[in-house]
Design an enzyme around this catalytic site. Sequence first.
Site, PDB file in Angstrom:
ATOM      1  N   ARG A   1      30.471  45.954  44.303  1.00  0.00           N
ATOM      2  CA  ARG A   1      31.477  47.008  44.572  1.00  0.00           C
ATOM      3  C   ARG A   1      31.453  48.119  43.525  1.00  0.00           C
ATOM      4  O   ARG A   1      32.482  48.668  43.147  1.00  0.00           O
ATOM      5  CB  ARG A   1      32.897  46.414  44.665  1.00  0.00           C
ATOM      6  CG  ARG A   1      33.067  45.353  45.733  1.00  0.00           C
ATOM      7  CD  ARG A   1      32.910  45.906  47.146  1.00  0.00           C
ATOM      8  NE  ARG A   1      32.991  44.820  48.116  1.00  0.00           N
ATOM      9  CZ  ARG A   1      31.954  44.115  48.565  1.00  0.00           C
ATOM     10  NH1 ARG A   1      30.724  44.404  48.143  1.00  0.00           N
ATOM     11  NH2 ARG A   1      32.113  43.145  49.427  1.00  0.00           N
TER      12      ARG A   1
ATOM     13  N   GLU B   1      39.943  46.330  43.515  1.00  0.00           N
ATOM     14  CA  GLU B   1      38.895  46.896  44.377  1.00  0.00           C
ATOM     15  C   GLU B   1      39.389  48.200  44.987  1.00  0.00           C
ATOM     16  O   GLU B   1      38.650  49.170  45.120  1.00  0.00           O
ATOM     17  CB  GLU B   1      38.510  45.915  45.494  1.00  0.00           C
ATOM     18  CG  GLU B   1      37.422  46.441  46.398  1.00  0.00           C
ATOM     19  CD  GLU B   1      36.868  45.398  47.356  1.00  0.00           C
ATOM     20  OE1 GLU B   1      36.445  45.789  48.464  1.00  0.00           O
ATOM     21  OE2 GLU B   1      36.826  44.205  47.002  1.00  0.00           O
TER      22      GLU B   1
ATOM     23  N   SER C   1      40.824  45.091  51.321  1.00  0.00           N
ATOM     24  CA  SER C   1      40.752  44.131  50.210  1.00  0.00           C
ATOM     25  C   SER C   1      41.248  44.770  48.921  1.00  0.00           C
ATOM     26  O   SER C   1      40.762  45.824  48.516  1.00  0.00           O
ATOM     27  CB  SER C   1      39.315  43.641  50.021  1.00  0.00           C
ATOM     28  OG  SER C   1      38.894  42.897  51.133  1.00  0.00           O
TER      29      SER C   1
END
Length: 276
Positions: free
Chosen positions: A149, A268, A198
């Site tokens: 990520r 995130e 998320s």
Amino acid sequence: MWFKAGGAAEWLFEPADTDDLAAFLADLDPAVPVMALGLGSNLIVRDGGVPGVVVRLGKPFAKVEAIDAVTLRCGGGASGILVSSTARDAGIGGTEFLRSIPGTVGGFVRMNGGAYGREVKDVLVACDIVLRSGERHTLDVGDLGYTYRHSDLPEGAVVVSATFRGHPAEPSVIQAEMDRIAAAREASQPLRSKTGGSTFKNPPGEKAWALVDAAGCRGLMRGGAQVSEKHTNFLINTGDATSADIEALGDDVRARVKAASGIDLEWEIQRVGRSA
């Protein structure tokens, strides 16, 4: 934004094409901050709004085309659903996972977006970017410094297009995989809620949702913000949450997980802008 909370952009610019974007950024005072925006899914916009210019890539950047038997050319503003369905129609497998990520190609490339065991680094060949200075560059996948990520894309750079490479596959097989992913997502995620996707990255060897659950945070609230009962790595706006409520709830969760497991959860979701 997907949370339906937060302040306004100071300025919004929707370029007509890459030339328009490059000229605009070259002429803009270098002191003015620039933020690229896709669908705004994985984002908390703070209640005081976003200073500077928000660049939104609209229809001119939302095209996807197959350029050979296994390769797609995708505009930075194209959605994951458009990419995966165009790939299906062309008999190109490997991008089915993008069907499940609510966002656009630019965001996928910047964040190394992933789901269901695949990441953008697995299919990306190269991307075209416009730097904050207005300069244009093409970067190969190896130039992006991808980790989980994360990429090394420069601050203020805008991803205007990307080339993805998959593999030959039957459209019916691709569709079956897309259907499987869609059903799994529907069953496990609070898709009908005002949420940002998320919230926290999975720590090495762990699942963020399981750590949040074990720390007793399922259903936890702060103002109008709540940890989803359905999937504990999702925060939801139950109706009147401010962005401050949502961000503070995320920090409450991080503190509880730290106390329970000793693990520091990393955000995130991107948090941008000024507090009210």
